[in-house]
Design an enzyme around this catalytic site. Sequence first.
Site, PDB file in Angstrom:
ATOM      1  N   ASP A 266       0.702  -0.758  -0.102  1.00  0.00           N
ATOM      2  CA  ASP A 266      -0.030   0.367   0.065  1.00  0.00           C
ATOM      3  C   ASP A 266       0.645   1.331  -0.337  1.00  0.00           C
ATOM      4  OD1 ASP A 266      -1.383  -3.002   1.037  1.00  0.00           O
ATOM      5  OD2 ASP A 266      -3.045  -0.536   1.974  1.00  0.00           O
ATOM      6  N   ASP A 295      -4.193  -0.456  -3.232  1.00  0.00           N
ATOM      7  CA  ASP A 295      -4.522   1.064  -2.099  1.00  0.00           C
ATOM      8  C   ASP A 295      -3.168   1.596  -2.993  1.00  0.00           C
ATOM      9  OD1 ASP A 295      -6.286  -0.721  -1.493  1.00  0.00           O
ATOM     10  OD2 ASP A 295      -5.914  -0.473   0.970  1.00  0.00           O
ATOM     11  N   ASP A 298      -6.216   7.169  -1.711  1.00  0.00           N
ATOM     12  CA  ASP A 298      -7.558   7.463  -0.571  1.00  0.00           C
ATOM     13  C   ASP A 298      -6.665   7.839   0.556  1.00  0.00           C
ATOM     14  OD1 ASP A 298      -9.598   7.583  -1.817  1.00  0.00           O
ATOM     15  OD2 ASP A 298     -10.146   4.900  -1.465  1.00  0.00           O
ATOM     16  N   ASN A 327      -8.192  -2.431  -2.301  1.00  0.00           N
ATOM     17  CA  ASN A 327      -9.599  -3.096  -1.781  1.00  0.00           C
ATOM     18  C   ASN A 327     -10.069  -1.111  -2.364  1.00  0.00           C
ATOM     19  OD1 ASN A 327      -7.935  -2.805   0.863  1.00  0.00           O
ATOM     20  ND2 ASN A 327      -9.886  -2.319   1.450  1.00  0.00           N
ATOM     21  N   HIS A 328      -9.009  -0.139  -1.672  1.00  0.00           N
ATOM     22  CA  HIS A 328      -9.741   0.982  -2.219  1.00  0.00           C
ATOM     23  C   HIS A 328      -8.964   1.753  -3.609  1.00  0.00           C
ATOM     24  CE1 HIS A 328     -10.041   3.226   2.510  1.00  0.00           C
ATOM     25  NE2 HIS A 328      -9.145   1.884   2.326  1.00  0.00           N
ATOM     26  N   HIS A 471      -2.339  -4.948   2.545  1.00  0.00           N
ATOM     27  CA  HIS A 471      -3.395  -4.573   2.556  1.00  0.00           C
ATOM     28  C   HIS A 471      -3.765  -3.978   4.350  1.00  0.00           C
ATOM     29  CE1 HIS A 471      -8.172  -4.945   3.098  1.00  0.00           C
ATOM     30  NE2 HIS A 471      -8.248  -5.811   3.002  1.00  0.00           N
TER      31      HIS A 471
END
Length: 542
Positions: A266, A295, A298, A327-328, A471
């Site tokens: 990330d 990711d 964000d 997931n972002h 994550h």
Amino acid sequence: MSETSSSNPPSPGASTPLSSLPSSPTLSNAILEAEVSEQAKEKAAKLKAQANKAFSNHHFTEAADLYTQAIELNPKDATLWCNRAYTRIKLEEHGYALNDASTAIQLDPKYSKAYYRRATCYLQTLQYKKAIGDFKKVLALEPQNAVVKQQLDGTQKLMRRVEFEKAIEVEEEKNPVERCIEIIKEGGCEVDKTYAGPKLPVGTNGKFTINLDFIHAMIEWFKNGKTLPRRYVWEIAIGAQEHFVQEESLVTLDLKEGMTCDVIGDVHGQYWDMLHLFSLTGEPTDKHCLLMNGDLVDRGSWSIEVILTALAFKWLYPKTMYINRGNHETKDMNRAYGFEGEAKHKHGDQTYKLFAHLFTTMPLATLVSATRPPPEPKGKAILSSDGRKRYFVVHGGLFSKDGVTLEDIRKIERISRQPGQEGLMCELLWTDPQDLPGRGPSKRGVGIAFGPDVTRRWCESNEITGVIRSHEVRQDGYAIEHDGLCTTVFSAPNYVDQTGNKGAFIRVDAEGSLQYTQFDATPHPPMKPMAYVTGGLASLLA
């Protein structure tokens, strides 16, 4: 500023995972009715003071552990449960935090702060209606609380907007890429003649193309606080997505002799940290791949700069720059955690629609395969049928059921689709490892947790040497778990300017050997994380 690099993983205790204990059970009547001695209360109070201090110093894992010890001594103290809920919110363990806040409410139904913490959990897990209900309960107890009134109003507006957007969404709406190309052809997205920044080169066919000089100039332009023309943003996004759509949901990356691949976790909009990271990894070349494991956007307030830099490299080097979806890279998370607001602020609504579609074209996982036999003796690692190491690189993790194959993942239809709350795509992006065997509830409230036995069965059945996932924050930038079969790598040091963690990346070579490099955070201009968040989270998380 320091970096450390090692070919050998540390002992299991050397990489401390940033996570707390399993979910809190609902209080039984026996616990509620039991007497707590004064001695136990006194010890619990001392532990609470230590936990409060650890929390103030941003040592959230330590604080959660100390609150847990205090709860074991005095489970009837609602403030302990509420404080641990807040700590778990900081750890992004919203599922666990929700249970803790609910327990505090069970102990004290008039505890306004516990309703507030639970509203926070609902808000961050996108359960807006439930968050509104708890904000209203806080105001019933504290009618003059102006901050909560503001958050209630913001959440109500956000929920109305979400419901409106869902109502007007239609399957036949024009693909955002097609719409952008249409606008360009109509002359509606020309570069302003006064623009004095880096220029995209024009190919022999009269269309824009890209080269390394432009990327380097763009990076310097971004470092000076400047933005690209909307047309260039569109060209970069469209150029990259043309390569994504040609890739399968599971990309196969074979590392030929002399090649390496750096797996990056990330980044979350932390642009200056990403630039420092790239100075350590080096840029993509014909012998060196970068794999960004989701990711990218964000939370951090330079998500546009991060994603455009990554996409520019993808456009230029499609066979050595790889990006997995996280997931972002999804609409719901972008709406809540800042990227939607940032994209619209810097480049307009149509640009955000283009990015939202582009994210759906990103592959869901990458199989990084060695092409040379491993240097160590056979029998130690799980190998492919031809005796090679293979690593399954995915943002979240494994599955709620056994029997999922690589072919199942490869066949997932992802383009134009969001991951939802269940199914293979959701689990690939959302799940987390747990220490206990089997499967358990997600500490996040989405997906599941999978144990070391689940990982081993899946790796053995699919001939996978190890799962590399991201994550989750890890204090050392990475952590080796599940008997070496699952490694978490996280590349946003001092996450959201407060966690104090290192960043890391993992280098894989043609023999399948792994090298771990850690790095510290880099100073950045004075802009806070979450600067572009709108709605209920704006005042709650800024």
